[in-house]
Motif scaffolding. Structure first.
Motif, PDB file in Angstrom:
ATOM      1  N   MET A   1       0.876  -1.157  -0.090  1.00  0.00           N
ATOM      2  CA  MET A   1       0.006   0.031  -0.049  1.00  0.00           C
ATOM      3  C   MET A   1       0.757   1.087   0.015  1.00  0.00           C
ATOM      4  O   MET A   1       1.866   1.242   0.769  1.00  0.00           O
ATOM      5  CB  MET A   1      -0.697   0.117   1.341  1.00  0.00           C
ATOM      6  N   SER A   2       0.503   2.205  -0.697  1.00  0.00           N
ATOM      7  CA  SER A   2       1.321   3.582  -0.805  1.00  0.00           C
ATOM      8  C   SER A   2       0.174   4.581  -0.970  1.00  0.00           C
ATOM      9  O   SER A   2      -0.934   4.710  -1.307  1.00  0.00           O
ATOM     10  CB  SER A   2       2.223   3.417  -2.086  1.00  0.00           C
ATOM     11  N   ILE A   3       0.799   5.907  -0.739  1.00  0.00           N
ATOM     12  CA  ILE A   3       0.023   7.217  -0.720  1.00  0.00           C
ATOM     13  C   ILE A   3       0.630   8.067  -1.677  1.00  0.00           C
ATOM     14  O   ILE A   3       1.624   8.217  -1.969  1.00  0.00           O
ATOM     15  CB  ILE A   3       0.155   7.823   0.736  1.00  0.00           C
ATOM     16  N   LYS A   4      -0.411   8.148  -2.727  1.00  0.00           N
ATOM     17  CA  LYS A   4      -0.107   8.986  -3.946  1.00  0.00           C
ATOM     18  C   LYS A   4      -0.997  10.106  -3.782  1.00  0.00           C
ATOM     19  O   LYS A   4      -1.826  10.170  -3.435  1.00  0.00           O
ATOM     20  CB  LYS A   4      -0.429   7.968  -4.953  1.00  0.00           C
ATOM     21  N   ILE A  91      -6.364   5.599   6.071  1.00  0.00           N
ATOM     22  CA  ILE A  91      -5.318   5.032   5.568  1.00  0.00           C
ATOM     23  C   ILE A  91      -4.865   3.595   6.334  1.00  0.00           C
ATOM     24  O   ILE A  91      -4.474   2.616   5.628  1.00  0.00           O
ATOM     25  CB  ILE A  91      -3.992   5.787   5.712  1.00  0.00           C
ATOM     26  N   SER A  92      -5.085   3.611   7.562  1.00  0.00           N
ATOM     27  CA  SER A  92      -4.767   2.374   8.138  1.00  0.00           C
ATOM     28  C   SER A  92      -5.833   1.253   7.873  1.00  0.00           C
ATOM     29  O   SER A  92      -5.266   0.145   7.811  1.00  0.00           O
ATOM     30  CB  SER A  92      -4.996   2.758   9.819  1.00  0.00           C
ATOM     31  N   ASP A  97      -4.119   1.113  -2.404  1.00  0.00           N
ATOM     32  CA  ASP A  97      -3.289   2.519  -2.395  1.00  0.00           C
ATOM     33  C   ASP A  97      -4.159   3.521  -2.012  1.00  0.00           C
ATOM     34  O   ASP A  97      -5.504   3.447  -2.215  1.00  0.00           O
ATOM     35  CB  ASP A  97      -2.635   2.693  -3.567  1.00  0.00           C
ATOM     36  N   VAL A  98      -4.135   4.804  -1.452  1.00  0.00           N
ATOM     37  CA  VAL A  98      -4.704   5.862  -1.022  1.00  0.00           C
ATOM     38  C   VAL A  98      -4.239   6.655  -2.026  1.00  0.00           C
ATOM     39  O   VAL A  98      -2.923   6.953  -2.243  1.00  0.00           O
ATOM     40  CB  VAL A  98      -4.451   6.068   0.406  1.00  0.00           C
ATOM     41  N   ILE A  99      -5.066   7.580  -2.667  1.00  0.00           N
ATOM     42  CA  ILE A  99      -4.765   8.551  -3.520  1.00  0.00           C
ATOM     43  C   ILE A  99      -5.385   9.842  -2.914  1.00  0.00           C
ATOM     44  O   ILE A  99      -6.727   9.941  -2.766  1.00  0.00           O
ATOM     45  CB  ILE A  99      -5.534   8.485  -5.082  1.00  0.00           C
ATOM     46  N   LEU A 119       2.332  11.693   6.112  1.00  0.00           N
ATOM     47  CA  LEU A 119       1.876  10.356   6.203  1.00  0.00           C
ATOM     48  C   LEU A 119       2.860   9.481   6.139  1.00  0.00           C
ATOM     49  O   LEU A 119       2.650   8.274   6.513  1.00  0.00           O
ATOM     50  CB  LEU A 119       0.589  10.342   5.455  1.00  0.00           C
ATOM     51  N   LYS A 120       4.099   9.608   5.277  1.00  0.00           N
ATOM     52  CA  LYS A 120       4.999   8.743   5.123  1.00  0.00           C
ATOM     53  C   LYS A 120       5.799   8.507   6.321  1.00  0.00           C
ATOM     54  O   LYS A 120       6.134   9.136   7.136  1.00  0.00           O
ATOM     55  CB  LYS A 120       5.585   8.948   3.824  1.00  0.00           C
TER      56      LYS A 120
END
Length: 120
Positions: A1-4, A91-92, A97-99, A119-120
């Protein structure tokens, strides 16, 4: 999972990012219907205050100061702090992925980029 991050106005084609789509603007983007937006959540309280947004005016030269002021707002403003906590919870709980969606033309100097770095 990543935050974009992604501009909400980007064409809806094969390049569109998939995942949990969260609009992080305080003001609804002009010319975009709710259907076109294809969002899962709109956390409008997480956006920078109107005063900060107007001061910044998407001036890349002010970005470092904007980032600092925006981070203070996220800590010190109750509504923004609660929205940031909600974002962390989303996010949790995300399995994908979260955009973080935004309306600004500048893809490198906006609140979504600040949120992504926090958030990273």
């Amino acid at each position: 999972m990543s935050i974009k991050t992604q501009r909400i106005y980007d064409e809806k084609d094969d390049n569109q990012l998939s995942g949990l789509r969260i609009l992080v603007d305080r003001v609804w983007p002009r010319g975009i219907s709710k259907e076109q937006a294809n969002i899962d959540y709109w956390l409008k309280d997480i956006g920078p205050s109107s005063n900060l947004r107007k001061w910044f005016n998407h001036d890349a030269d002010k970005f470092f100061e904007f980032k600092s002021r925006y981070q203070k707002e996220l800590k010190n403003n109750k509504d923004q702090a609660e929205a940031f906590q909600k974002l962390n919870e989303l996010i949790s709980d995300a399995n994908d992925d979260v955009i973080l969606l935004f309306g600004a033309k500048d893809t490198e100097h906006n609140q979504a980029v600040v949120l992504q770095s926090l958030l990273k």
